[in-house]
Motif scaffolding. Structure first.
Motif, mmCIF file in Angstrom:
data_model
loop_
_atom_site.group_PDB
_atom_site.id
_atom_site.type_symbol
_atom_site.label_atom_id
_atom_site.label_comp_id
_atom_site.label_asym_id
_atom_site.label_seq_id
_atom_site.Cartn_x
_atom_site.Cartn_y
_atom_site.Cartn_z
ATOM 1 N N UNK A 1 0.791 -1.223 0.000
ATOM 2 C CA UNK A 1 0.000 0.000 0.000
ATOM 3 C C UNK A 1 0.821 1.271 0.000
ATOM 4 N N UNK A 2 2.153 1.132 -0.092
ATOM 5 C CA UNK A 2 3.023 2.301 0.028
ATOM 6 C C UNK A 2 3.888 2.498 -1.212
ATOM 7 N N UNK A 3 4.360 3.731 -1.348
ATOM 8 C CA UNK A 3 5.384 4.039 -2.342
ATOM 9 C C UNK A 3 6.519 4.768 -1.640
ATOM 10 N N UNK A 4 7.707 4.636 -2.208
ATOM 11 C CA UNK A 4 8.838 5.397 -1.695
ATOM 12 C C UNK A 4 9.188 6.485 -2.696
ATOM 13 N N UNK A 5 9.435 7.675 -2.164
ATOM 14 C CA UNK A 5 9.798 8.815 -2.999
ATOM 15 C C UNK A 5 11.243 9.198 -2.706
ATOM 16 N N UNK A 6 12.032 9.264 -3.764
ATOM 17 C CA UNK A 6 13.372 9.853 -3.637
ATOM 18 C C UNK A 6 13.173 11.365 -3.630
ATOM 19 N N UNK A 7 13.336 11.963 -2.459
ATOM 20 C CA UNK A 7 13.039 13.386 -2.285
ATOM 21 C C UNK A 7 14.156 14.222 -2.903
ATOM 22 N N UNK A 8 13.752 15.159 -3.744
ATOM 23 C CA UNK A 8 14.701 16.126 -4.293
ATOM 24 C C UNK A 8 14.495 17.516 -3.709
ATOM 25 N N UNK A 9 13.310 17.775 -3.144
ATOM 26 C CA UNK A 9 13.031 19.093 -2.578
ATOM 27 C C UNK A 9 12.025 18.959 -1.447
ATOM 28 N N UNK A 10 12.264 19.715 -0.382
ATOM 29 C CA UNK A 10 11.350 19.758 0.760
ATOM 30 C C UNK A 10 11.174 21.216 1.167
ATOM 31 N N UNK A 11 9.946 21.723 1.075
ATOM 32 C CA UNK A 11 9.692 23.118 1.421
ATOM 33 C C UNK A 11 9.796 23.307 2.931
ATOM 34 N N UNK A 12 10.191 24.511 3.334
ATOM 35 C CA UNK A 12 10.317 24.875 4.742
ATOM 36 C C UNK A 12 9.101 25.711 5.124
ATOM 37 N N UNK A 13 8.340 25.239 6.111
ATOM 38 C CA UNK A 13 7.091 25.869 6.508
ATOM 39 C C UNK A 13 7.123 26.293 7.974
ATOM 40 N N UNK A 14 6.256 27.230 8.371
ATOM 41 C CA UNK A 14 6.191 27.615 9.786
ATOM 42 C C UNK A 14 5.950 26.436 10.726
ATOM 43 N N UNK A 15 5.175 25.444 10.273
ATOM 44 C CA UNK A 15 4.950 24.279 11.128
ATOM 45 C C UNK A 15 6.246 23.522 11.397
ATOM 46 N N UNK A 16 7.195 23.585 10.473
ATOM 47 C CA UNK A 16 8.492 22.934 10.697
ATOM 48 C C UNK A 16 9.249 23.614 11.828
ATOM 49 N N UNK A 17 9.155 24.935 11.892
ATOM 50 C CA UNK A 17 9.864 25.651 12.957
ATOM 51 C C UNK A 17 9.227 25.373 14.315
ATOM 52 N N UNK A 18 7.913 25.195 14.336
ATOM 53 C CA UNK A 18 7.239 24.857 15.595
ATOM 54 C C UNK A 18 7.673 23.479 16.082
ATOM 55 N N UNK A 19 7.779 22.526 15.155
ATOM 56 C CA UNK A 19 8.226 21.184 15.523
ATOM 57 C C UNK A 19 9.651 21.223 16.058
ATOM 58 N N UNK A 20 10.522 21.932 15.363
ATOM 59 C CA UNK A 20 11.929 22.019 15.783
ATOM 60 C C UNK A 20 12.061 22.620 17.181
ATOM 61 N N UNK A 21 11.176 23.553 17.492
ATOM 62 C CA UNK A 21 11.214 24.222 18.792
ATOM 63 C C UNK A 21 10.522 23.422 19.893
ATOM 64 N N UNK A 22 9.903 22.288 19.536
ATOM 65 C CA UNK A 22 9.227 21.471 20.529
ATOM 66 C C UNK A 22 7.838 21.943 20.870
#
Length: 313
Positions: A28-49
């Motif tokens: 039921x899954x696929x694997x993606x070879x990631x070439x780009x990942x956008x940086x979002x405000x939610x990422x900064x919240x996660x990084x900050x805990x």
């Protein structure tokens, strides 16, 4: 495989390149070879805990937007995707494999769709999270063609898609902008533009004396915006409805929780179609190597970024 993560929560400096086990696609899954990942405000919240990550162990790998190439399809997976297809996906980083800041992500096939035609990986990575958030907000507001929507934070990632998707839905849009962003917001399709700021709700009401039918609060202005709404109007709130206080005048408040649209490939395909048609604009502000992730987070948290910052793997 290479990923960007944090061994402990904190400021941008906690992000580092880490080596983690390479995942493989199951049924039921696929694997993606990631070439780009956008940086979002939610990422900064996660990084900050500041987000909930129950049971997740370090390194904490952020990232909710991925674009790349399908390179593995799990045995027995039913999908029209094929090895080598250029794709994009929204990723949930609160699982054991972490988020999109990695060379490979494994996802349910229904979470992944083909990238818009003619786009680079960086451009495609800017669409899933913000686009799905805007689509969900519009679906919750359930406005009809010809009605009026107000959008705050219209020059940002979510706000820009909100303006463009609303116009595609046949809505009249009034949006806020700083003087430097007014031309941009008009180019996105806003019918009326008012100055941004703490009293933007009053300015929206002045521009639309009868009050707007719906409002999407991308700038997180909260309670002061209620004055912009007509009796019986509705609000789409990005970080919960508590900032708007108690309901009044028959106004309804909707919390926009984008994980509700994980696996909604129909919605992601709709966004892709609008991007193919030029009705949705994919905006990349700058790209960074994985080792530069701390710089990307610092820039985003500093504000004023127009378009998305993107990590390239």
């Amino acid at each position: 495989m290479k990923a960007v993560g944090a061994m402990a929560f904190g400021g941008p400096e906690v992000l580092q390149v880490v080596d983690v086990p390479e995942p493989h696609a199951g049924t039921g899954e696929v694997r993606v070879r990631v070439h780009a990942a956008a940086v979002n405000p939610t990422d900064t919240l996660m990084r900050a805990g500041l987000t909930s990550l129950p049971g997740v162990l370090p390194p904490y790998i952020p990232g909710q937007d991925a674009a790349g190439v399908v390179d593995e399809i799990g045995k027995g997976t039913v999908t029209d995707l094929r090895i080598g297809d250029r794709v994009m996906a929204m990723v949930m980083p609160n699982g054991p494999l972490g988020g999109a800041y990695a060379e490979y992500v494994v996802l349910p096939a229904s979470w992944v769709t083909r990238a818009p035609v003619g786009t680079g990986h960086a451009e495609a990575s800017t669409l899933p999270l913000n686009g799905l958030t805007a689509r969900l907000a519009l679906d919750l507001l359930a406005l009809s063609p010809g009605q009026t929507l107000a959008v705050t934070g219209a020059a940002g990632g979510f706000g820009g898609y909100m303006v463009q998707l609303a116009k595609a839905d046949g809505l009249r849009v009034v949006a806020d902008a700083s003087p430097a962003d007014e031309d941009l917001v008009r180019s996105l399709g806003a019918d009326l533009v008012v100055a941004r700021g703490d009293d933007v709700g009053a300015r929206i009401r002045q521009a639309v004396p009868e009050g707007v039918d719906g409002l999407a609060d991308g700038a997180l202005n909260g309670r002061p915006l209620v004055t912009a709404l007509r009796d019986g109007g509705s609000v789409a709130a990005l970080r919960g409805t508590h900032a708007f206080g108690a309901p009044e005048r028959g106004i309804t408040f909707h919390a926009v929780y984008v994980p509700d649209y994980r696996g909604r490939r129909d919605k992601l395909d709709q966004l892709r179609g609008l991007a193919d048609a030029g009705a949705v604009t994919l905006r990349v502000a700058a790209t960074f190597a994985p080792e530069q992730a701390p710089e990307a987070h610092r820039l985003l948290e500093g504000g004023g970024i127009r378009g998305r910052l993107v990590l390239e793997f």
